[in-house]
Design a protein around this motif. Structure first.
Motif, PDB file in Angstrom:
ATOM      1  N   PRO A   1       1.757   8.874  -6.902  1.00 11.67           N
ATOM      2  CA  PRO A   1       3.414   7.960  -6.936  1.00 11.67           C
ATOM      3  C   PRO A   1       4.252   8.489  -7.365  1.00 11.67           C
ATOM      4  O   PRO A   1       5.577   7.886  -6.606  1.00 11.67           O
ATOM      5  CB  PRO A   1       2.734   7.207  -8.415  1.00 11.67           C
ATOM      6  CG  PRO A   1       1.119   6.904  -8.131  1.00 11.67           C
ATOM      7  CD  PRO A   1       0.872   8.222  -7.154  1.00 11.67           C
ATOM      8  N   LEU A   2       4.720   9.513  -8.042  1.00 10.90           N
ATOM      9  CA  LEU A   2       6.217  10.179  -8.071  1.00 10.90           C
ATOM     10  C   LEU A   2       7.086  10.423  -6.975  1.00 10.90           C
ATOM     11  O   LEU A   2       7.785  10.129  -7.095  1.00 10.90           O
ATOM     12  CB  LEU A   2       6.192  11.105  -9.205  1.00 10.90           C
ATOM     13  CG  LEU A   2       6.818  11.908  -9.398  1.00 10.90           C
ATOM     14  CD1 LEU A   2       7.819  10.470 -10.257  1.00 10.90           C
ATOM     15  CD2 LEU A   2       6.055  13.079 -10.594  1.00 10.90           C
ATOM     16  N   LEU A   3       6.133  11.293  -6.181  1.00 11.77           N
ATOM     17  CA  LEU A   3       7.081  11.474  -4.574  1.00 11.77           C
ATOM     18  C   LEU A   3       7.428   9.828  -3.983  1.00 11.77           C
ATOM     19  O   LEU A   3       7.826   9.652  -3.609  1.00 11.77           O
ATOM     20  CB  LEU A   3       5.703  12.052  -4.125  1.00 11.77           C
ATOM     21  CG  LEU A   3       5.413  13.004  -4.557  1.00 11.77           C
ATOM     22  CD1 LEU A   3       4.690  14.287  -3.699  1.00 11.77           C
ATOM     23  CD2 LEU A   3       6.967  14.406  -4.782  1.00 11.77           C
TER      24      LEU A   3
ATOM     25  N   LEU B   1      10.120   8.843  -5.453  1.00 11.52           N
ATOM     26  CA  LEU B   1      11.620   9.309  -5.492  1.00 11.52           C
ATOM     27  C   LEU B   1      11.754   9.322  -3.767  1.00 11.52           C
ATOM     28  O   LEU B   1      13.358   8.831  -2.914  1.00 11.52           O
ATOM     29  CB  LEU B   1      11.412  10.713  -5.206  1.00 11.52           C
ATOM     30  CG  LEU B   1      11.350  11.381  -7.065  1.00 11.52           C
ATOM     31  CD1 LEU B   1      10.725  12.579  -7.005  1.00 11.52           C
ATOM     32  CD2 LEU B   1      13.234  11.185  -7.288  1.00 11.52           C
ATOM     33  N   ALA B   2      11.130   9.507  -2.570  1.00 10.16           N
ATOM     34  CA  ALA B   2      11.478   8.349  -1.299  1.00 10.16           C
ATOM     35  C   ALA B   2      11.744   7.142  -0.974  1.00 10.16           C
ATOM     36  O   ALA B   2      12.632   7.069  -0.117  1.00 10.16           O
ATOM     37  CB  ALA B   2       9.639   9.001  -0.528  1.00 10.16           C
ATOM     38  N   ALA B   3      11.340   6.285  -2.007  1.00 12.44           N
ATOM     39  CA  ALA B   3      12.397   4.630  -1.984  1.00 12.44           C
ATOM     40  C   ALA B   3      13.510   5.464  -2.032  1.00 12.44           C
ATOM     41  O   ALA B   3      13.856   4.081  -1.816  1.00 12.44           O
ATOM     42  CB  ALA B   3      11.360   4.488  -3.250  1.00 12.44           C
ATOM     43  N   THR B   4      13.959   6.108  -2.698  1.00 12.73           N
ATOM     44  CA  THR B   4      15.485   6.295  -3.107  1.00 12.73           C
ATOM     45  C   THR B   4      16.393   6.488  -2.300  1.00 12.73           C
ATOM     46  O   THR B   4      17.596   6.505  -1.986  1.00 12.73           O
ATOM     47  CB  THR B   4      15.487   7.381  -4.647  1.00 12.73           C
ATOM     48  OG1 THR B   4      15.537   8.399  -3.589  1.00 12.73           O
ATOM     49  CG2 THR B   4      14.675   6.625  -5.757  1.00 12.73           C
ATOM     50  N   ARG B   5      15.765   7.830  -1.026  1.00 16.52           N
ATOM     51  CA  ARG B   5      16.656   7.975   0.282  1.00 16.52           C
ATOM     52  C   ARG B   5      16.920   6.747   1.377  1.00 16.52           C
ATOM     53  O   ARG B   5      15.976   5.297   1.621  1.00 16.52           O
ATOM     54  CB  ARG B   5      15.291   8.483   0.942  1.00 16.52           C
ATOM     55  CG  ARG B   5      15.138  10.103  -0.102  1.00 16.52           C
ATOM     56  CD  ARG B   5      16.427  10.635  -0.496  1.00 16.52           C
ATOM     57  NE  ARG B   5      16.530  11.878  -1.293  1.00 16.52           N
ATOM     58  CZ  ARG B   5      17.759  12.253  -2.547  1.00 16.52           C
ATOM     59  NH1 ARG B   5      18.475  11.700  -2.720  1.00 16.52           N
ATOM     60  NH2 ARG B   5      17.277  12.438  -2.859  1.00 16.52           N
TER      61      ARG B   5
ATOM     62  N   LEU C   1       0.698  -0.899  -0.394  1.00 19.47           N
ATOM     63  CA  LEU C   1      -0.380   0.159   0.045  1.00 19.47           C
ATOM     64  C   LEU C   1       0.723   1.349  -0.389  1.00 19.47           C
ATOM     65  O   LEU C   1       1.816   1.324   0.782  1.00 19.47           O
ATOM     66  CB  LEU C   1      -1.177   0.167   1.080  1.00 19.47           C
ATOM     67  CG  LEU C   1      -1.718   1.099   1.660  1.00 19.47           C
ATOM     68  CD1 LEU C   1      -2.631   1.594   0.561  1.00 19.47           C
ATOM     69  CD2 LEU C   1      -2.445   1.380   3.180  1.00 19.47           C
ATOM     70  N   PHE C   2       0.317   2.878  -0.508  1.00 17.39           N
ATOM     71  CA  PHE C   2       1.367   3.457  -0.560  1.00 17.39           C
ATOM     72  C   PHE C   2      -0.353   4.711  -1.210  1.00 17.39           C
ATOM     73  O   PHE C   2      -0.672   4.114  -1.267  1.00 17.39           O
ATOM     74  CB  PHE C   2       2.515   3.773  -1.359  1.00 17.39           C
ATOM     75  CG  PHE C   2       1.966   3.926  -3.588  1.00 17.39           C
ATOM     76  CD1 PHE C   2       1.462   4.869  -4.045  1.00 17.39           C
ATOM     77  CD2 PHE C   2       2.270   2.142  -4.208  1.00 17.39           C
ATOM     78  CE1 PHE C   2       1.665   4.531  -5.484  1.00 17.39           C
ATOM     79  CE2 PHE C   2       1.534   2.056  -5.180  1.00 17.39           C
ATOM     80  CZ  PHE C   2       2.053   3.172  -5.753  1.00 17.39           C
ATOM     81  N   THR C   3       0.224   5.574  -0.343  1.00 14.94           N
ATOM     82  CA  THR C   3      -0.506   6.592   0.164  1.00 14.94           C
ATOM     83  C   THR C   3      -0.101   7.972   0.805  1.00 14.94           C
ATOM     84  O   THR C   3       1.148   8.360   0.491  1.00 14.94           O
ATOM     85  CB  THR C   3      -1.588   6.278   1.556  1.00 14.94           C
ATOM     86  OG1 THR C   3      -2.652   7.275   0.974  1.00 14.94           O
ATOM     87  CG2 THR C   3      -1.107   6.188   2.703  1.00 14.94           C
ATOM     88  N   GLY C   4      -0.367   8.647  -0.260  1.00 12.03           N
ATOM     89  CA  GLY C   4      -0.206  10.288   0.299  1.00 12.03           C
ATOM     90  C   GLY C   4      -1.711  11.511   0.499  1.00 12.03           C
ATOM     91  O   GLY C   4      -2.600  11.453  -0.609  1.00 12.03           O
ATOM     92  N   THR C   5      -0.968  12.628   0.966  1.00 15.39           N
ATOM     93  CA  THR C   5      -1.890  13.805   1.029  1.00 15.39           C
ATOM     94  C   THR C   5      -1.097  15.759   1.096  1.00 15.39           C
ATOM     95  O   THR C   5      -0.255  14.972   1.143  1.00 15.39           O
ATOM     96  CB  THR C   5      -2.401  13.657   2.218  1.00 15.39           C
ATOM     97  OG1 THR C   5      -3.365  14.956   1.934  1.00 15.39           O
ATOM     98  CG2 THR C   5      -2.007  13.869   3.675  1.00 15.39           C
ATOM     99  N   VAL C   6      -0.841  15.368  -0.116  1.00 14.87           N
ATOM    100  CA  VAL C   6       0.055  16.632  -0.720  1.00 14.87           C
ATOM    101  C   VAL C   6      -0.756  18.196  -1.148  1.00 14.87           C
ATOM    102  O   VAL C   6      -1.518  18.220  -1.944  1.00 14.87           O
ATOM    103  CB  VAL C   6       1.301  16.309  -1.608  1.00 14.87           C
ATOM    104  CG1 VAL C   6       1.790  15.284  -1.172  1.00 14.87           C
ATOM    105  CG2 VAL C   6       0.618  15.970  -3.012  1.00 14.87           C
TER     106      VAL C   6
END
Length: 170
Positions: A161-163, A166-170, A58-63
């Motif tokens: 998903p783009l964010l 990018l977060a997964a690369t950290r 699961l991935f989720t976000g509020t931006v």
């Protein structure tokens, strides 16, 4: 001052001193299971949802973007489904993100620079022709959408998903 008033004042001072002493003490650590639940609240929700399966993602976000756009987004897939799909079909979409100029273009667009002419003014992005080449690659892969002549935006369903990538690369 009367004795009664002095006694009441002394009692009040003791209460205030006790309160000050209590406030100075560090808060007790929550029990390990509470700390885990607070840290992994999204994970715990996913576990409850996929309890009788091999698992899921699961991935989720509020931006709130600098442009004023707001996105709430969530996406989940069951592990069995992810293991069964042809991963090679994702190569073009992921490859589009594999160039520094394209990532810089996406960063500028998500921050509010939407016109190709404005993007082409950035010498770090290359020539106008190179900028348009990279924009076409991102449109083809679904990371960008044209919203008018020479105007680009990241589709709403691609922002989080783009964010996440990018977060997964950290």
């Amino acid at each position: 001052m009367s004795d009664d008033l002095s006694e009441r004042l002394a009692a009040l001072e003791r209460v205030v001193a006790d309160l000050v002493e209590q406030a100075a003490k560090p808060a007790p650590e929550p029990p390990a299971d509470v700390a885990h639940a607070e840290t992994f609240w999204a994970l715990e929700g996913l576990r409850a949802k996929v309890a009788d399966t091999t698992g899921g993602v699961l991935f989720t976000g509020t931006v709130d973007l600098p442009t004023g756009e707001h996105y709430d987004w969530q996406y989940g897939r069951m592990l069995d489904d992810l293991l069964e799909i042809d991963w090679t079909e994702a190569a073009p979409v992921l490859a589009a993100l594999g160039h520094p100029v394209r990532l810089r273009l996406l960063q500028k667009i998500i921050s509010g620079t939407r016109a190709a002419a404005d993007l082409a003014e950035d010498a770090e992005l290359g020539t106008t022709g190179q900028v348009y080449h990279h924009l076409r690659q991102l449109v083809s892969a679904g990371w960008l959408r044209t919203v008018g002549r020479g105007q680009y935006t990241i589709p709403g369903e691609r922002v989080v998903p783009l964010l996440v990538i990018l977060a997964a690369t950290r």
